[in-house]
Design an enzyme around this catalytic site. Sequence first.
Site, mmCIF file in Angstrom:
data_model
loop_
_atom_site.group_PDB
_atom_site.id
_atom_site.type_symbol
_atom_site.label_atom_id
_atom_site.label_comp_id
_atom_site.label_asym_id
_atom_site.label_seq_id
_atom_site.Cartn_x
_atom_site.Cartn_y
_atom_site.Cartn_z
ATOM 1 N N SER A 112 0.824 -1.215 0.000
ATOM 2 C CA SER A 112 0.000 0.000 0.000
ATOM 3 C C SER A 112 0.856 1.262 0.000
ATOM 4 O O SER A 112 0.503 2.253 -0.634
ATOM 5 C CB SER A 112 -0.881 0.045 1.249
ATOM 6 O OG SER A 112 -1.709 -1.060 1.313
ATOM 7 N N HIS A 133 -0.224 -1.386 -7.267
ATOM 8 C CA HIS A 133 -1.031 -1.121 -6.074
ATOM 9 C C HIS A 133 -2.509 -1.085 -6.427
ATOM 10 O O HIS A 133 -2.989 -0.142 -7.063
ATOM 11 C CB HIS A 133 -0.588 0.195 -5.410
ATOM 12 C CG HIS A 133 -1.447 0.554 -4.242
ATOM 13 N ND1 HIS A 133 -1.991 1.802 -4.079
ATOM 14 C CD2 HIS A 133 -1.882 -0.193 -3.189
ATOM 15 C CE1 HIS A 133 -2.710 1.810 -2.966
ATOM 16 N NE2 HIS A 133 -2.663 0.618 -2.421
ATOM 17 N N GLU A 145 -2.262 1.420 -9.395
ATOM 18 C CA GLU A 145 -1.076 2.262 -9.582
ATOM 19 C C GLU A 145 0.096 1.342 -9.960
ATOM 20 O O GLU A 145 0.349 0.342 -9.285
ATOM 21 C CB GLU A 145 -0.754 3.019 -8.294
ATOM 22 C CG GLU A 145 -1.762 4.110 -7.990
ATOM 23 C CD GLU A 145 -1.600 4.681 -6.595
ATOM 24 O OE1 GLU A 145 -0.947 5.717 -6.463
ATOM 25 O OE2 GLU A 145 -2.126 4.083 -5.627
ATOM 26 N N ASN A 184 -2.493 6.960 -1.863
ATOM 27 C CA ASN A 184 -2.447 7.005 -0.399
ATOM 28 C C ASN A 184 -1.833 8.296 0.131
ATOM 29 O O ASN A 184 -2.144 8.707 1.248
ATOM 30 C CB ASN A 184 -1.740 5.768 0.158
ATOM 31 C CG ASN A 184 -2.747 4.647 0.380
ATOM 32 O OD1 ASN A 184 -3.878 4.906 0.805
ATOM 33 N ND2 ASN A 184 -2.356 3.415 0.080
#
Length: 302
Positions: A112, A133, A145, A184
């Site tokens: 992550s 990701h 991603e 994130n």
Amino acid sequence: MPKPRIAVIGAGLMGHGIAQVFAVAGHDVAMTDNHGPTLASARDRILANLKDLGDDAAALERIRVCASLAETVAEADFIVEAVREDLAVKQGLFVDIERAARGDAILASNTSVIPITAIMGGLKQRERALGTHWWNPPYLVPLVEVIGTEWTAPQAIEWTMALHADAGKQPAHVKKDVPGFIGNRLQHALWREAVSLVERGICDAETVDTVIKAAFGRRLAVLGPLENADLVGTDLTLAIHKTVLPDIESRPGPSPYLEKLVADGKLGFKSGEGFRKWSPEQRAALRTRVLQHLKTARTRGD
Ligand SMILES: NC(=O)c1ccc[n+]([C@@H]2O[C@H](COP(=O)([O-])OP(=O)(O)OC[C@H]3O[C@@H](n4cnc5c(N)ncnc54)[C@H](O)[C@@H]3O)[C@@H](O)[C@H]2O)c1
């Protein structure tokens, strides 16, 4: 041309969903997990998802569960790990994967937030290692991603982007391997200010969430912040930043308010209380609400 063969290491929340997406897209998928019960239940969990989504259950026939890592990766063209978020575990796993995989297989981590450079630094062929990701649940959230390191070959990025696009995902290229990648970083910049608003007594936790959900959250799925800035004007955005940014939370570390919640055992759904108290019914209702929202978006083809 046959579709690339996929190997998925880790059959937990993310791994079984990633395997499902590739199998639905027609790939043969081998999957493993070092926790016997998780591996044993993986196919049943995928079948339940397929039925729930109305997807063709025949996809399950393309998924093979394997007891050993070596068997899982032996024939794979693309190997993705979704084991727990622990740098040392991932580093060790990729050394084992590299030893057992074909020399031309692409190796990917679904971490992550951990930089891919840190995970893949010990490999011999770092040019074929990258990050992919996904977002939870993998079969409902479109984005993946794709993160390259300074060593990753451009062809490996291109191939991986095409692989995921062909499987129905929306790949986004992350050109520099920074912690948290793109999604994130953005998400947790917002969360930092959300925690700070509560910490400073500006509002309670429920109000933070209401303001987001009932205001700009309504638009976010169709209007990104930079589109929005252009829409209202970069001059207006600059004026707003001059007033607001000096007062926005900018501490480099986690909030002491969050640290205290964790120290007090207020872990959220896990313990029944976090920023707010959660009854079992409220927890189930929130989970259902999110899933239903994502399923509706998928049905609409968003
Ligand atoms: N949960 C999310 O929303 C989310 C979203 C995106 C990315 N991720 C990332 O995906 C990865 C997996 O997360 P998750 O939520 O699926 O976790 P999880 O705990 O549900 O699953 C991890 C699985 O990996 C298995 N495992 C651990 N070490 C292993 C090993 N050496 N070999 C084989 N299997 C092993 C565990 O038994 C477990 O079943 C993490 O890196 C996480 O940060 C999670």
